[in-house]
Scaffold this motif. Sequence first.
Motif, short mmCIF file in Angstrom:
data_model
loop_
_atom_site.label_atom_id
_atom_site.label_comp_id
_atom_site.label_asym_id
_atom_site.label_seq_id
_atom_site.Cartn_x
_atom_site.Cartn_y
_atom_site.Cartn_z
N ASP A 40 -19.62 -52.12 -45.25
CA ASP A 40 -19.12 -52.33 -46.61
C ASP A 40 -19.22 -50.98 -47.32
O ASP A 40 -20.30 -50.37 -47.33
CB ASP A 40 -19.99 -53.38 -47.31
N VAL A 42 -19.49 -50.19 -50.33
CA VAL A 42 -20.36 -50.20 -51.52
C VAL A 42 -21.83 -50.21 -51.12
O VAL A 42 -22.63 -49.44 -51.64
CB VAL A 42 -20.04 -51.40 -52.42
N THR A 43 -22.20 -51.07 -50.18
CA THR A 43 -23.61 -51.21 -49.80
C THR A 43 -24.00 -50.32 -48.63
O THR A 43 -25.19 -50.11 -48.39
CB THR A 43 -23.92 -52.66 -49.41
N ARG A 70 -30.96 -50.79 -50.13
CA ARG A 70 -30.09 -51.90 -50.55
C ARG A 70 -30.01 -52.92 -49.41
O ARG A 70 -29.71 -52.56 -48.28
CB ARG A 70 -28.71 -51.40 -50.90
N ASP A 73 -26.02 -57.99 -46.32
CA ASP A 73 -25.59 -59.36 -46.61
C ASP A 73 -26.05 -60.29 -45.48
O ASP A 73 -25.24 -60.81 -44.71
CB ASP A 73 -24.07 -59.40 -46.77
N ALA A 127 -23.26 -47.95 -56.51
CA ALA A 127 -23.09 -49.20 -57.26
C ALA A 127 -24.44 -49.88 -57.40
O ALA A 127 -25.24 -49.90 -56.47
CB ALA A 127 -22.10 -50.11 -56.55
N ARG A 128 -24.68 -50.42 -58.57
CA ARG A 128 -25.92 -51.17 -58.77
C ARG A 128 -25.82 -52.51 -58.06
O ARG A 128 -24.75 -53.07 -57.90
CB ARG A 128 -26.17 -51.38 -60.26
N GLY A 129 -26.96 -53.01 -57.63
CA GLY A 129 -26.95 -54.30 -56.95
C GLY A 129 -28.32 -54.93 -57.01
O GLY A 129 -29.35 -54.25 -57.09
N GLU A 130 -28.34 -56.25 -56.98
CA GLU A 130 -29.61 -56.97 -57.03
C GLU A 130 -30.46 -56.63 -55.82
O GLU A 130 -29.98 -56.61 -54.69
CB GLU A 130 -29.33 -58.48 -57.05
N HIS A 132 -31.77 -53.70 -55.15
CA HIS A 132 -31.70 -52.29 -54.74
C HIS A 132 -32.99 -51.58 -55.14
O HIS A 132 -33.35 -51.56 -56.31
CB HIS A 132 -30.50 -51.62 -55.42
#
Length: 233
Positions: A40, A42-43, A70, A73, A127-130, A132
């Motif tokens: 991905d 982004v991650t 990070r 999934d 990108a920010r993410g839960e 991280h």
Amino acid sequence: MLRAASVGTGDEVVVPAFGNAEVAEAVALAGAVPVFADIDPVTYCIDADSVAAVLSSRTAAVVAVHRFGRPADVAGLRRLGERHGLLVLGQADADHSLEAAPYDEVGERRAHAAYFDARLKGVITPARGEGHTYEQYVVRVPGNGRPDRDAFARAVRARGVDCRVPVKTPVHRTPEHRRSVILPETQRAADETLALPVGASLTRRERQRIVSACNALGGLLQPAGPLWLAASL
């Protein structure tokens, strides 16, 4: 874990090519064949759709590596695993664990990341993410590929910032694990990513030096590709 699950000779295990070779080597040591899937963008973690595209009758497992602090999934991969009868294993990036750092240290890193997010120009910030934890603060230098990123890194180092390239060569391009597969997001990430200091011990002056060094070069970069456009929207 693979051996404990009786994964071995005749089996295939899907792994990410963006990162170190240790996961692919572990698969080979178990007697199985590593099969590489894309990430991905982004991650930077293995992408479930890409995994689905490389499954075969011999696929026995998938290894999800959490990248740069990070989480991958894992839930999405487990749903895929349930549909196809696959074992899904998770592994932290290199020597880091998502749960290893003390809460205060993670909080400091997140504060540094927020500072950089608000001030850096000329690079694409992560990108920010839960969840991280910012084990590494990885930006993209979206010029014309690796030469631009490497030139940017040299210029930033010359200004006193100790940055580094997190993944120099994707695993599927190394002599030991070379495969004739096309992984566009993996290759793009290897060409464009750069890790900036984000340790909890960073001082205010050091943060300012990092921002000043990067922003002084921002005008040299030319936006390129849909990723830059998407990040700008």
